[in-house]
Design a protein around this motif. Structure first.
Motif, PDB file in Angstrom:
ATOM      1  N   LYS A 121       9.771 -24.140 -28.715  1.00 42.24           N
ATOM      2  CA  LYS A 121      11.150 -24.379 -29.137  1.00 42.24           C
ATOM      3  C   LYS A 121      11.485 -23.686 -30.451  1.00 42.24           C
ATOM      4  CE  LYS A 121       9.722 -28.939 -30.805  1.00 42.24           C
ATOM      5  NZ  LYS A 121       9.990 -30.394 -30.725  1.00 42.24           N
ATOM      6  N   GLU A 159      18.622 -23.691 -29.030  1.00 40.45           N
ATOM      7  CA  GLU A 159      18.285 -25.059 -29.409  1.00 40.45           C
ATOM      8  C   GLU A 159      18.124 -25.963 -28.181  1.00 40.45           C
ATOM      9  OE1 GLU A 159      20.729 -26.451 -32.539  1.00 40.45           O
ATOM     10  OE2 GLU A 159      19.899 -28.486 -32.512  1.00 40.45           O
ATOM     11  N   ASP A 160      18.945 -25.727 -27.144  1.00 40.98           N
ATOM     12  CA  ASP A 160      18.828 -26.529 -25.926  1.00 40.98           C
ATOM     13  C   ASP A 160      17.726 -26.025 -25.001  1.00 40.98           C
ATOM     14  OD1 ASP A 160      21.774 -25.148 -24.220  1.00 40.98           O
ATOM     15  OD2 ASP A 160      19.878 -24.260 -24.804  1.00 40.98           O
ATOM     16  N   LYS A 201      17.590 -23.643 -23.005  1.00 40.82           N
ATOM     17  CA  LYS A 201      17.989 -23.176 -21.672  1.00 40.82           C
ATOM     18  C   LYS A 201      17.985 -21.666 -21.563  1.00 40.82           C
ATOM     19  CE  LYS A 201      20.595 -27.289 -20.402  1.00 40.82           C
ATOM     20  NZ  LYS A 201      21.866 -27.832 -19.872  1.00 40.82           N
TER      21      LYS A 201
END
Lengths: 111, 115
Positions: A52, A66-67, A69
């Motif tokens: 991440k 941040e998500d 995806k």
């Protein structure tokens, strides 16, 4: 492993930064994002991976949203030798690392 | 440190012949895999192994057998070669997932033509 989606091809001018995107909208919390490249039918070569946080090594930088995806592989100063197919893979951190490759992005570095 | 070594680099077979593609790694990796890559395509997983004595099928296992009697070696056997098995074959190995470095290392490939 989560499915990843990459554009089939991209061009980049020599000396410029190459930004290769990857979509992994179904990635789970314990799946890492790995990048490999394959130069002219040689065996694939590991580039970088991350969970991440953004990562950087001598070859490239990896930016993960941040998500989580999507992500972007950045080659800061592309050279002709960076012309290759780049594969983005989402891999589970537990269990066997059965690495499944898609068709990747063909990066053409133009003089 | 040789990494992952595949032999032979090139092979031509006649339809119906059998042969074994060899793969050896000297990094003490637990995991080993075989992939095939057809022209203009990505890599497809044939078989994989999580350790000596343990193997399982991947996406395209038909027509291929594997065994893993040692940590170092993971041979791929073509039972009765068919033209559809003309491809480039890659072997890969990696450490188990509970280690720091788990990226896969690939051999340079075996280019197989079945006529």
């Amino acid at each position: 492993d989560a499915k990843t989606t990459q554009p089939p091809s991209m061009d980049c001018a020599e000396g410029r930064a190459a930004n290769l995107p990857c979509n992994h909208s179904t990635i789970s919390g314990n799946e890492y994002v790995y990048w490999y490249r394959q130069i002219h039918s040689q065996g694939p070569q590991y580039i970088i991976h991350g969970l991440k946080n953004n990562e950087t090594n001598e070859m490239a930088s990896l930016i993960i949203t941040e998500d989580r995806k999507s992500s972007t592989l950045i080659l800061p100063h592309a050279t002709l030798r960076d012309t290759a197919v780049y594969y983005c893979i989402a891999r589970n951190s537990g269990g066997y690392q059965k690495v499944t490759f898609g068709t990747g992005t063909k990066l053409q570095v133009i003089p | 440190n040789a990494g992952v070594t595949q032999t032979p680099k090139f092979q031509v077979l006649k339809t119906g012949q059998s042969m074994t593609l060899q793969c050896a790694q000297d990094m003490n990796h637990e995991y080993m895999s075989w992939y095939r890559q057809d022209p203009g395509m990505g890599l497809r997983l044939i078989h994989y192994s999580v350790g000596a004595g343990i193997t399982d099928q991947g996406e395209v296992p038909n027509g291929y057998n594997v065994s893993r009697s040692t940590t170092e070696d993971f041979p791929l056997r073509l039972l009765s070669a068919a033209p559809s098995q003309t491809s480039v074959y890659f072997c890969a190995s990696s450490y188990a997932s509970n280690r720091v470095r788990t990226e896969a290392f690939f051999g340079q490939g075996t280019r197989l033509t079945v006529v």
